[in-house]
Design a protein around this motif. Structure first.
Motif, PDB file in Angstrom:
ATOM      1  N   PHE A 609      -3.632   7.510 -10.935  1.00  0.00           N
ATOM      2  CA  PHE A 609      -2.592   6.477 -10.956  1.00  0.00           C
ATOM      3  C   PHE A 609      -1.432   7.008 -10.119  1.00  0.00           C
ATOM      4  N   VAL A 610      -1.062   6.244  -9.098  1.00  0.00           N
ATOM      5  CA  VAL A 610      -0.128   6.786  -8.115  1.00  0.00           C
ATOM      6  C   VAL A 610       1.058   5.852  -7.901  1.00  0.00           C
ATOM      7  N   VAL A 611       2.246   6.444  -7.852  1.00  0.00           N
ATOM      8  CA  VAL A 611       3.455   5.705  -7.474  1.00  0.00           C
ATOM      9  C   VAL A 611       3.900   6.244  -6.114  1.00  0.00           C
ATOM     10  N   LEU A 612       4.030   5.337  -5.139  1.00  0.00           N
ATOM     11  CA  LEU A 612       4.462   5.771  -3.811  1.00  0.00           C
ATOM     12  C   LEU A 612       5.984   5.663  -3.705  1.00  0.00           C
ATOM     13  N   LYS A 613       6.539   6.517  -2.848  1.00  0.00           N
ATOM     14  CA  LYS A 613       7.993   6.487  -2.645  1.00  0.00           C
ATOM     15  C   LYS A 613       8.431   5.149  -2.061  1.00  0.00           C
ATOM     16  N   ARG A 614       7.589   4.587  -1.191  1.00  0.00           N
ATOM     17  CA  ARG A 614       7.977   3.367  -0.487  1.00  0.00           C
ATOM     18  C   ARG A 614       7.698   2.088  -1.275  1.00  0.00           C
ATOM     19  N   GLY A 615       7.241   2.198  -2.528  1.00  0.00           N
ATOM     20  CA  GLY A 615       6.919   0.996  -3.310  1.00  0.00           C
ATOM     21  C   GLY A 615       5.423   0.766  -3.348  1.00  0.00           C
ATOM     22  N   ARG A 616       5.009  -0.229  -4.103  1.00  0.00           N
ATOM     23  CA  ARG A 616       3.581  -0.418  -4.348  1.00  0.00           C
ATOM     24  C   ARG A 616       2.887  -1.121  -3.188  1.00  0.00           C
ATOM     25  N   PRO A 617       1.877  -0.481  -2.595  1.00  0.00           N
ATOM     26  CA  PRO A 617       1.154  -1.142  -1.505  1.00  0.00           C
ATOM     27  C   PRO A 617       0.140  -2.133  -2.061  1.00  0.00           C
ATOM     28  N   THR A 618      -0.221  -3.127  -1.267  1.00  0.00           N
ATOM     29  CA  THR A 618      -1.239  -4.084  -1.703  1.00  0.00           C
ATOM     30  C   THR A 618      -2.241  -4.287  -0.569  1.00  0.00           C
ATOM     31  N   GLY A 619      -3.312  -4.970  -0.888  1.00  0.00           N
ATOM     32  CA  GLY A 619      -4.304  -5.383   0.110  1.00  0.00           C
ATOM     33  C   GLY A 619      -4.845  -4.229   0.933  1.00  0.00           C
ATOM     34  N   GLU A 620      -4.951  -4.487   2.243  1.00  0.00           N
ATOM     35  CA  GLU A 620      -5.549  -3.493   3.133  1.00  0.00           C
ATOM     36  C   GLU A 620      -4.741  -2.209   3.218  1.00  0.00           C
ATOM     37  N   GLU A 621      -3.444  -2.375   3.132  1.00  0.00           N
ATOM     38  CA  GLU A 621      -2.594  -1.188   3.210  1.00  0.00           C
ATOM     39  C   GLU A 621      -2.917  -0.249   2.040  1.00  0.00           C
ATOM     40  N   ALA A 622      -3.120  -0.841   0.863  1.00  0.00           N
ATOM     41  CA  ALA A 622      -3.435  -0.038  -0.327  1.00  0.00           C
ATOM     42  C   ALA A 622      -4.753   0.714  -0.126  1.00  0.00           C
ATOM     43  N   THR A 623      -5.750   0.020   0.417  1.00  0.00           N
ATOM     44  CA  THR A 623      -7.050   0.659   0.656  1.00  0.00           C
ATOM     45  C   THR A 623      -6.889   1.811   1.647  1.00  0.00           C
ATOM     46  N   LYS A 624      -6.106   1.561   2.680  1.00  0.00           N
ATOM     47  CA  LYS A 624      -5.913   2.575   3.717  1.00  0.00           C
ATOM     48  C   LYS A 624      -5.227   3.817   3.128  1.00  0.00           C
ATOM     49  N   ILE A 625      -4.179   3.583   2.361  1.00  0.00           N
ATOM     50  CA  ILE A 625      -3.457   4.736   1.793  1.00  0.00           C
ATOM     51  C   ILE A 625      -4.334   5.462   0.767  1.00  0.00           C
ATOM     52  N   ALA A 626      -5.100   4.692   0.001  1.00  0.00           N
ATOM     53  CA  ALA A 626      -5.996   5.324  -0.981  1.00  0.00           C
ATOM     54  C   ALA A 626      -6.944   6.288  -0.263  1.00  0.00           C
ATOM     55  N   ASN A 627      -7.500   5.852   0.864  1.00  0.00           N
ATOM     56  CA  ASN A 627      -8.416   6.720   1.603  1.00  0.00           C
ATOM     57  C   ASN A 627      -7.707   7.936   2.186  1.00  0.00           C
ATOM     58  N   GLU A 628      -6.478   7.715   2.630  1.00  0.00           N
ATOM     59  CA  GLU A 628      -5.691   8.851   3.123  1.00  0.00           C
ATOM     60  C   GLU A 628      -5.481   9.880   2.014  1.00  0.00           C
ATOM     61  N   LEU A 629      -5.188   9.375   0.831  1.00  0.00           N
ATOM     62  CA  LEU A 629      -4.928  10.286  -0.293  1.00  0.00           C
ATOM     63  C   LEU A 629      -6.195  11.037  -0.694  1.00  0.00           C
ATOM     64  N   ARG A 630      -7.338  10.365  -0.618  1.00  0.00           N
ATOM     65  CA  ARG A 630      -8.606  11.053  -0.930  1.00  0.00           C
ATOM     66  C   ARG A 630      -8.828  12.205   0.046  1.00  0.00           C
ATOM     67  N   ALA A 631      -8.616  11.914   1.328  1.00  0.00           N
ATOM     68  CA  ALA A 631      -8.799  12.945   2.353  1.00  0.00           C
ATOM     69  C   ALA A 631      -7.806  14.096   2.114  1.00  0.00           C
ATOM     70  N   TRP A 632      -6.626  13.737   1.691  1.00  0.00           N
ATOM     71  CA  TRP A 632      -5.583  14.741   1.412  1.00  0.00           C
ATOM     72  C   TRP A 632      -6.023  15.679   0.282  1.00  0.00           C
ATOM     73  N   VAL A 633      -6.534  15.097  -0.795  1.00  0.00           N
ATOM     74  CA  VAL A 633      -6.986  15.913  -1.932  1.00  0.00           C
ATOM     75  C   VAL A 633      -8.163  16.803  -1.505  1.00  0.00           C
ATOM     76  N   ALA A 634      -9.048  16.256  -0.674  1.00  0.00           N
ATOM     77  CA  ALA A 634     -10.183  17.050  -0.189  1.00  0.00           C
ATOM     78  C   ALA A 634      -9.674  18.259   0.586  1.00  0.00           C
TER      79      ALA A 634
END
Ligand code: WT7
Length: 694
Positions: A609-634
């Motif tokens: 469960f993640v809170v972003l500094k810039r506010g809650r993303p939605t739609g495609e942006e949310a998917t994109k950031i989610a994938n970025e975060l997965r890569a980051w954790v990896a």
């Protein structure tokens, strides 16, 4: 108190509770996540008695033989373990005392005895005339097979041990091993043990940051690695990750990096630090006098996840640990000279220490070491290898079984039925609870109904099996790890350390020290005491960190999963705090909370469960950031820590005192309707936001 009772165990009244409670606090489902697991096992009435062909000639043959050992341990606990330590191991200097409790909970076993682990794993078999026996059948990712005899293994261990000595490595120094599944990996571990150096193997899937953290904490003088590893037809880097790790601050403790050329791929080279393994061992003698160490000398440190963000360096002894590796090969797997043993675990995990590097060699067995993955070239790989090498004892994880069930449902070609698995005698599982359905499939489809399924419960900290059926004695119940090994005093207690009656879920503890238990947390004795011998439980009970329940009929144990902030994903142990720290170190992230949710294949899945500094993303942006975060954790921890679900909210549900309501998050992760009181939430609307997975 930094653990919680399994959510099925709170006091209260529940119809299910009535059925199992035996007075005292009632066993309450509390709609808990483990309730269905507990119920299905407690209601499991299928019992599989040990097959006659296994009972005959088993190391522990029949329940009476088991009970006799239990009674012997009860009569004279120290004498029991001392007898076994004399029988199972060869001592250079015999010990005069079994257990030393004077500095509890820093227990010591056989301390004035001296031995060498590799002498026990190699030389003594060769001296007994077994030098020609195959120690390792290595199967590479591409199917190429190499055989290594005990004589040759000792040769290779001795040369590398001499090589390490030539670099100035001596008893007590630490060596980090970051290698693929290989004969060289096993040789590296034993070469350290030969000269009394303490190894710390880091799983090849960990990132450079994780590797760095372990190298620095262990204070390693040497790192042994490979240029690259090959898994599932793909080449993955190792040496370049070591280079990255050692470029980080504090790495100057490392004087040398030894590189095994697995692929011959191009790697960068630091002339003053890096040495080719081949060059190092070439000029070395194949005779290496073993370093005779005290039984308490640290054989290895293995990092594992705990409740905080920092992994714990679990420190194991030489004598007690090796006793366990040998003894459990005989007790739990009934290993014989004629067996071909295969444990599929990587040497980066404790299973690969006890049941690849040390256990099979300690008893002079023949074993398979496999470089690849279960799904390459197809999901029939395990069955194909069992058929090809006539494997008799096979040991793997429930996750692997569940994913292979799926694969063979979809494709008959990779179904175990399409292979000749008649060589199998005993099956084992480890790492996570096995659901009765997967158990039944393993038993019927892989074992042809003839092979006992040995569900071994243990942990990095226990060194080897502690609660497990015995193939020639214990009647099996699918989903239960059944009974403790003789001499293991396991119990289920409440939050104050008081015994619970059978049928009541509670906290799993072990009441007396046993030879292969964790000795310390490297560099952190205070954390050792707090984590494993908490004052709340009286300071003398070993806290496993799992919830458990014993059934009323037999007292059989069923493990209900971790009760601390540790997740078990595909049999890999991970701390929620580690993943949270990795997430919040990303510049986009303001706050993160990680919980587990049940998953059909991996047991548990990571949900962030993640809170972003810039506010809650939605739609495609949310998917994109989610994938970025997965890569980051990896990149921060390793691919195994990537969250499966990521959910964005404007904030996280907190109590008035600002504590994150993790129980609520666990419910959301599972997709449950929220029935809890949420009136204290600042912003109840976020519950809706957090229900949506990315
Ligand atoms: C945790 C330890 C033991 C070597 C591999 C994992 C879980 C392990 C079982 C089992 C139910 C199991 C527990 C334990 N676990 N084996 N047979 N049934 N749960 O070692 O990484 O130290 O993890 O794995 O939760 O605490 P580990």
């Amino acid at each position: 108190v930094n653990w919680r009772l399994p959510s099925g165990c709170a006091t209260g009244s529940d119809p299910v509770a009535g059925r199992y409670a035996q007075g005292g606090a009632a066993f309450n489902s509390n709609k808990g996540q483990w309730m269905s697991a507990i119920e299905s096992t407690l209601q499991e009435h299928r019992v599989f008695p040990p097959p006659a062909h296994v009972v005959a000639g088993a190391a522990i043959s029949g329940m009476d033989a088991y009970l006799e050992l239990v009674a012997e341990a009860e009569r004279d606990y120290e004498g029991f373990w001392s007898r076994l330590a004399r029988e199972q191991l060869t001592w250079q200097t015999p010990f005069t005392k079994g257990l030393d409790e004077s500095n509890a909970p820093f227990y010591k076993w056989f301390e004035d005895g001296k031995l060498n682990a590799t002498y026990n794993c190699l030389d003594r078999h060769i001296e007994a005339g077994l030098g020609e026996r195959t120690a390792i059948i290595f199967e590479a990712d591409d199917g190429a097979v190499t055989r290594v005899s005990y004589g040759e293994l000792l040769d290779r261990v001795s040369r590398l041990a001499n090589g390490l000595r030539s670099l100035g490595v001596k008893a007590g120094d630490r060596v980090v091993i970051y290698m693929p599944m290989s004969v060289e990996g096993v040789v590296a571990m034993q070469a350290c043990a030969r000269i009394g150096a303490t190894h710390s193997v880091v799983f090849g899937g960990f990132s450079s940051k994780s590797l760095h953290e372990r190298v620095v904490d262990a204070g390693a003088m040497v790192v042994i690695t490979a240029d690259e590893q090959i898994r599932g037809g793909k080449t993955l880097p190792l040496k370049s990750i070591v280079d990255e790790a050692l470029a980080l601050e504090g790495s100057d403790v490392v004087k040398h990096v030894i590189v095994y050329r697995r692929t011959g791929g191009k790697v960068s080279w630091n002339e003053s630090r890096d040495i080719d393994l081949k060059t190092l061992v070439e000029g070395q003698s194949n005779v290496c006098e073993p370093e005779w160490v005290s039984a308490e000398h640290p054989l290895f440190i293995l990092y594992t996840s705990g409740s905080t963000g920092k992994p714990k360096g679990v420190q194991h002894s030489t004598g007690g640990y090796l006793l366990w590796a040998a003894l459990t090969m005989r007790w739990s797997f009934d290993i014989k000279a004629s067996d071909v043993f295969w444990c599929t675990a990587d040497i980066g995990w404790v299973t690969g220490h006890s049941y690849v590097a040390y256990g099979p060699t300690a008893v002079g067995a023949t074993q398979i070491v496999f470089e690849g993955v279960p799904t390459y070239p197809n999901a029939g790989r395990f069955w194909d290898m069992i058929q090809k090498h006539k494997v008799t004892v096979f040991y793997t994880a429930p996750t692997a079984i569940r994913s292979l069930i799926k694969a063979s449902d979809a494709d008959a070609k990779v179904h175990p039925r399409s292979f000749d698995l008649s060589s199998l005698r005993i099956l084992g599982t480890v790492g996570e609870p096995i659901n009765p359905e997967a158990w039944m499939w393993y038993h019927a489809e892989v074992g042809g109904g003839r092979c006992p399924v040995i569900d071994t419960f243990w942990q990095t900290e226990t060194g080897g099996h502690v609660i497990t059926p015995l193939p020639g004695a214990t009647p099996l119940v699918p989903g239960s790890c059944t009974l403790p090994l003789p001499g293991i005093i396991a119990a289920v207690v409440d939050e104050t350390g008081g015994d619970l009656v059978n049928g009541q879920g509670g906290i799993l503890v072990i009441k007396r020290p046993w030879p292969s238990m964790i000795r310390n947390i490297w560099n952190d004795p205070e954390r050792f005491k707090k984590s494993y011998f908490p004052e709340e439980l009286g300071g003398r009970l070993y806290l496993a960190g799992d919830g458990a329940v014993r059934d009323v009929d037999r007292g059989y144990f069923t493990i209900m999963g971790r009760i601390d902030d540790v997740l078990n994903v595909a049999g890999h142990r991970m701390g929620t705090m580690e993943i949270e720290s990795a997430l919040v170190s990303n510049p986009l992230v303001a706050e993160a909370a990680v919980v587990g949710r049940p998953d059909d294949t991996t047991g548990e899945a990571i949900c962030a469960f993640v809170v972003l500094k810039r506010g809650r993303p939605t739609g495609e942006e949310a998917t994109k950031i989610a994938n970025e975060l997965r890569a980051w954790v990896a990149k921060e921890i390793g691919p195994i820590a990537k969250p499966k679900d990521i959910r964005f909210g404007e904030n996280l549900p907190k109590t008035r005192s600002g504590k994150i309501m993790r129980r609520l998050l666990r419910s959301l992760a599972k997709g449950e309707t929220i029935t809890q009181d949420v009136s204290t939430l600042e912003n109840p609307a976020i519950l809706e936001q957090l229900g949506e997975a990315k």
